[in-house]
Scaffold this motif. Structure first.
Motif, PDB file in Angstrom:
ATOM      1  N   MET A   1      16.388   3.774   1.341  1.00  0.00           N
ATOM      2  CA  MET A   1      15.635   2.888   0.804  1.00  0.00           C
ATOM      3  C   MET A   1      15.044   3.083  -0.698  1.00  0.00           C
ATOM      4  SD  MET A   1      11.950   1.213   2.388  1.00  0.00           S
ATOM      5  CE  MET A   1      12.791   0.533   3.980  1.00  0.00           C
ATOM      6  N   THR A   2      15.149   2.429  -1.598  1.00  0.00           N
ATOM      7  CA  THR A   2      14.714   2.996  -2.855  1.00  0.00           C
ATOM      8  C   THR A   2      12.973   2.646  -2.901  1.00  0.00           C
ATOM      9  OG1 THR A   2      16.705   2.133  -3.875  1.00  0.00           O
ATOM     10  CG2 THR A   2      14.553   2.543  -5.374  1.00  0.00           C
ATOM     11  N   SER A   3      12.262   3.677  -3.305  1.00  0.00           N
ATOM     12  CA  SER A   3      10.742   3.288  -3.343  1.00  0.00           C
ATOM     13  C   SER A   3      10.333   2.609  -4.577  1.00  0.00           C
ATOM     14  CB  SER A   3      10.188   4.829  -3.424  1.00  0.00           C
ATOM     15  OG  SER A   3      10.295   5.342  -1.995  1.00  0.00           O
ATOM     16  N   ARG A   4       9.368   2.035  -4.368  1.00  0.00           N
ATOM     17  CA  ARG A   4       8.718   0.906  -5.316  1.00  0.00           C
ATOM     18  C   ARG A   4       7.467   1.544  -5.794  1.00  0.00           C
ATOM     19  NH1 ARG A   4      10.818  -5.264  -4.265  1.00  0.00           N
ATOM     20  NH2 ARG A   4      12.930  -4.760  -4.121  1.00  0.00           N
ATOM     21  N   LEU A   5       7.016   1.563  -6.796  1.00  0.00           N
ATOM     22  CA  LEU A   5       5.561   1.690  -7.199  1.00  0.00           C
ATOM     23  C   LEU A   5       4.746   0.625  -7.042  1.00  0.00           C
ATOM     24  CD1 LEU A   5       5.956   3.280 -10.837  1.00  0.00           C
ATOM     25  CD2 LEU A   5       5.170   4.409  -8.975  1.00  0.00           C
ATOM     26  N   PRO A   6       3.467   0.852  -6.445  1.00  0.00           N
ATOM     27  CA  PRO A   6       2.546  -0.337  -6.334  1.00  0.00           C
ATOM     28  C   PRO A   6       2.199  -0.995  -7.564  1.00  0.00           C
ATOM     29  CG  PRO A   6       1.717   1.579  -6.059  1.00  0.00           C
ATOM     30  CD  PRO A   6       2.959   1.963  -6.197  1.00  0.00           C
ATOM     31  N   ALA A   7       1.653  -2.049  -7.553  1.00  0.00           N
ATOM     32  CA  ALA A   7       1.198  -2.935  -8.934  1.00  0.00           C
ATOM     33  C   ALA A   7      -0.011  -2.133  -9.289  1.00  0.00           C
ATOM     34  CB  ALA A   7       1.308  -4.359  -8.506  1.00  0.00           C
ATOM     35  N   ALA A   8      -0.827  -1.662  -8.636  1.00  0.00           N
ATOM     36  CA  ALA A   8      -1.953  -0.873  -8.789  1.00  0.00           C
ATOM     37  C   ALA A   8      -2.426   0.149  -7.636  1.00  0.00           C
ATOM     38  CB  ALA A   8      -3.182  -1.960  -9.015  1.00  0.00           C
ATOM     39  N   VAL A   9      -3.146   0.989  -8.424  1.00  0.00           N
ATOM     40  CA  VAL A   9      -3.841   2.022  -7.342  1.00  0.00           C
ATOM     41  C   VAL A   9      -5.430   1.964  -7.667  1.00  0.00           C
ATOM     42  CG1 VAL A   9      -3.997   4.491  -6.679  1.00  0.00           C
ATOM     43  CG2 VAL A   9      -1.974   3.282  -7.231  1.00  0.00           C
ATOM     44  N   LEU A  10      -6.162   1.671  -6.471  1.00  0.00           N
ATOM     45  CA  LEU A  10      -7.775   1.465  -6.627  1.00  0.00           C
ATOM     46  C   LEU A  10      -8.170   2.764  -6.003  1.00  0.00           C
ATOM     47  CD1 LEU A  10      -7.584  -2.158  -5.339  1.00  0.00           C
ATOM     48  CD2 LEU A  10      -7.020  -1.324  -7.510  1.00  0.00           C
ATOM     49  N   TRP A  11      -9.128   3.282  -6.736  1.00  0.00           N
ATOM     50  CA  TRP A  11      -9.603   4.792  -6.212  1.00  0.00           C
ATOM     51  C   TRP A  11     -11.157   4.457  -5.968  1.00  0.00           C
ATOM     52  CZ3 TRP A  11      -7.549   9.669  -7.001  1.00  0.00           C
ATOM     53  CH2 TRP A  11      -6.129   9.731  -7.666  1.00  0.00           C
ATOM     54  N   ASP A  12     -11.564   4.879  -4.721  1.00  0.00           N
ATOM     55  CA  ASP A  12     -12.895   5.224  -4.511  1.00  0.00           C
ATOM     56  C   ASP A  12     -13.411   6.314  -5.502  1.00  0.00           C
ATOM     57  OD1 ASP A  12     -15.526   5.226  -3.012  1.00  0.00           O
ATOM     58  OD2 ASP A  12     -14.707   7.138  -2.350  1.00  0.00           O
ATOM     59  N   MET A  13     -14.641   6.566  -5.739  1.00  0.00           N
ATOM     60  CA  MET A  13     -15.206   7.480  -6.569  1.00  0.00           C
ATOM     61  C   MET A  13     -15.816   8.850  -5.845  1.00  0.00           C
ATOM     62  SD  MET A  13     -17.671   7.517  -9.917  1.00  0.00           S
ATOM     63  CE  MET A  13     -19.401   7.237  -8.920  1.00  0.00           C
ATOM     64  N   ASP A  14     -17.120   8.558  -5.186  1.00  0.00           N
ATOM     65  CA  ASP A  14     -17.670   9.664  -4.665  1.00  0.00           C
ATOM     66  C   ASP A  14     -16.975  10.139  -3.417  1.00  0.00           C
ATOM     67  OD1 ASP A  14     -20.323   9.846  -6.129  1.00  0.00           O
ATOM     68  OD2 ASP A  14     -20.116   7.783  -5.460  1.00  0.00           O
ATOM     69  N   GLY A  15     -16.352  11.425  -3.257  1.00  0.00           N
ATOM     70  CA  GLY A  15     -15.841  12.064  -2.417  1.00  0.00           C
ATOM     71  C   GLY A  15     -14.291  11.957  -2.595  1.00  0.00           C
ATOM     72  N   ASP A 212       5.265  10.369  -4.379  1.00  0.00           N
ATOM     73  CA  ASP A 212       4.555  10.406  -3.084  1.00  0.00           C
ATOM     74  C   ASP A 212       3.738   9.107  -2.673  1.00  0.00           C
ATOM     75  OD1 ASP A 212       5.329  12.969  -2.172  1.00  0.00           O
ATOM     76  OD2 ASP A 212       4.042  13.477  -3.992  1.00  0.00           O
ATOM     77  N   LEU A 213       3.156   8.597  -3.703  1.00  0.00           N
ATOM     78  CA  LEU A 213       2.497   7.130  -3.803  1.00  0.00           C
ATOM     79  C   LEU A 213       3.462   6.055  -3.614  1.00  0.00           C
ATOM     80  CD1 LEU A 213      -0.861   7.117  -5.689  1.00  0.00           C
ATOM     81  CD2 LEU A 213      -0.505   6.976  -3.430  1.00  0.00           C
ATOM     82  N   ALA A 214       4.673   6.234  -4.382  1.00  0.00           N
ATOM     83  CA  ALA A 214       5.508   4.956  -4.230  1.00  0.00           C
ATOM     84  C   ALA A 214       6.168   5.008  -2.651  1.00  0.00           C
ATOM     85  CB  ALA A 214       6.713   5.455  -5.251  1.00  0.00           C
ATOM     86  N   ASP A 215       6.591   6.153  -2.269  1.00  0.00           N
ATOM     87  CA  ASP A 215       7.068   6.245  -1.031  1.00  0.00           C
ATOM     88  C   ASP A 215       6.080   5.720   0.179  1.00  0.00           C
ATOM     89  OD1 ASP A 215       9.393   7.470  -1.924  1.00  0.00           O
ATOM     90  OD2 ASP A 215       8.576   9.526  -1.346  1.00  0.00           O
ATOM     91  N   LEU A 216       4.671   6.026  -0.221  1.00  0.00           N
ATOM     92  CA  LEU A 216       3.562   5.533   0.868  1.00  0.00           C
ATOM     93  C   LEU A 216       3.738   3.933   0.830  1.00  0.00           C
ATOM     94  CD1 LEU A 216       1.355   5.784   2.672  1.00  0.00           C
ATOM     95  CD2 LEU A 216      -0.123   6.076   0.746  1.00  0.00           C
ATOM     96  N   TYR A 217       3.708   3.315  -0.314  1.00  0.00           N
ATOM     97  CA  TYR A 217       3.728   1.921  -0.616  1.00  0.00           C
ATOM     98  C   TYR A 217       4.869   1.309  -0.174  1.00  0.00           C
ATOM     99  CZ  TYR A 217       3.902  -2.488  -2.704  1.00  0.00           C
ATOM    100  OH  TYR A 217       3.710  -3.796  -3.068  1.00  0.00           O
ATOM    101  N   THR A 218       5.972   1.847  -0.297  1.00  0.00           N
ATOM    102  CA  THR A 218       7.332   1.399   0.210  1.00  0.00           C
ATOM    103  C   THR A 218       7.528   1.221   1.673  1.00  0.00           C
ATOM    104  OG1 THR A 218       8.605   2.050  -1.801  1.00  0.00           O
ATOM    105  CG2 THR A 218       9.676   1.700   0.142  1.00  0.00           C
TER     106      THR A 218
END
Length: 226
Positions: A1-15, A212-218
């Protein structure tokens, strides 16, 4: 399976992006003690990931005789003072992963329950254009664990929530991200994230990259997502 990037990555800040939780705890204890109360580490851990107004109400319950707005402003000022004195303690691997996402053309948002003036201070101290959007605690009607902050960030970025990855360190934050429909990644710091519904738990972001994030998203993206 070819991994795809998510359209966006949303980050929490504190911690998640920065390890500022000790700054918050250092601000809470003297405040409670100034009104004759005591503040334990266990109580402080209950505050992790809460919206600031909810946190202020907990402090009122411990005897802090100030209104909610005044408590929020006081804590924010104290933490900003710590940032000015001691600098911004980025969590291991966070800055490098964020830069990699920007270089790959992935949209990014900072989704925090801290006030906008604090979020902007942290963002301004990053040495590259790190975030396309900031959604702060004073920008939303309902804080985490409601899905509203992540839904609002997705809308501002022009992407569907199911097309994003959200990164969090707290149970409340993960519940918010899960409820929004995002693919969720937990990176624990002070509290356990077991049982929060995250699609994956990584002990650290250190050594993790865009692939790694692309693999997670896929692996976990909802059916019908890009």
């Amino acid at each position: 399976m070819t991994s795809r990037l998510p359209a966006a990555v949303l980050w929490d800040m504190d911690g998640t992006l920065v390890d500022t939780e000790p700054y918050w705890m250092a601000a809470e204890s003297p405040l409670v003690e100034s009104f004759g109360g005591t503040w334990t580490k266990e109580q402080a851990l209950q505050m992790v990931g809460l919206g600031l107004e909810d946190a202020a109400r907990l402090l009122q319950g411990e005897g802090v005789r100030m209104d909610v707005t005044a408590i929020v402003q006081h804590l924010t000022d104290e933490v900003l003072g710590s940032l000015a004195r001691d600098g911004v303690p980025f969590r291991p691997g966070a800055r490098a992963l964020l830069r990699g996402l920007k270089n790959a053309g992935v949209k990014t948002a900072l989704v925090t329950m801290s006030m906008r003036r604090m979020a902007q201070t942290v963002v301004d101290l990053i040495d590259f254009d790190a975030f396309d959007v900031i959604v702060a605690g004073d920008d939303v009607t309902r804080p985490k664990p409601y899905p509203d902050p992540y839904l609002q960030a997705s809308e501002l970025l022009g992407v569907a929530p199911r097309e994003v990855v959200a990164i969090e360190d707290s149970p409340n934050g993960l519940r918010s991200a899960v409820a929004s429909g995002a693919v969720t990644l937990g990176v624990p710091l002070m509290v356990s994230l077991t049982g929060t519904g995250a699609h994956a738990l990584w002990p650290t972001l250190d050594g993790r990259g865009v692939a790694d994030l692309a693999d997670l998203y896929t692996a976990h993206r909802p059916e019908g997502s890009a």
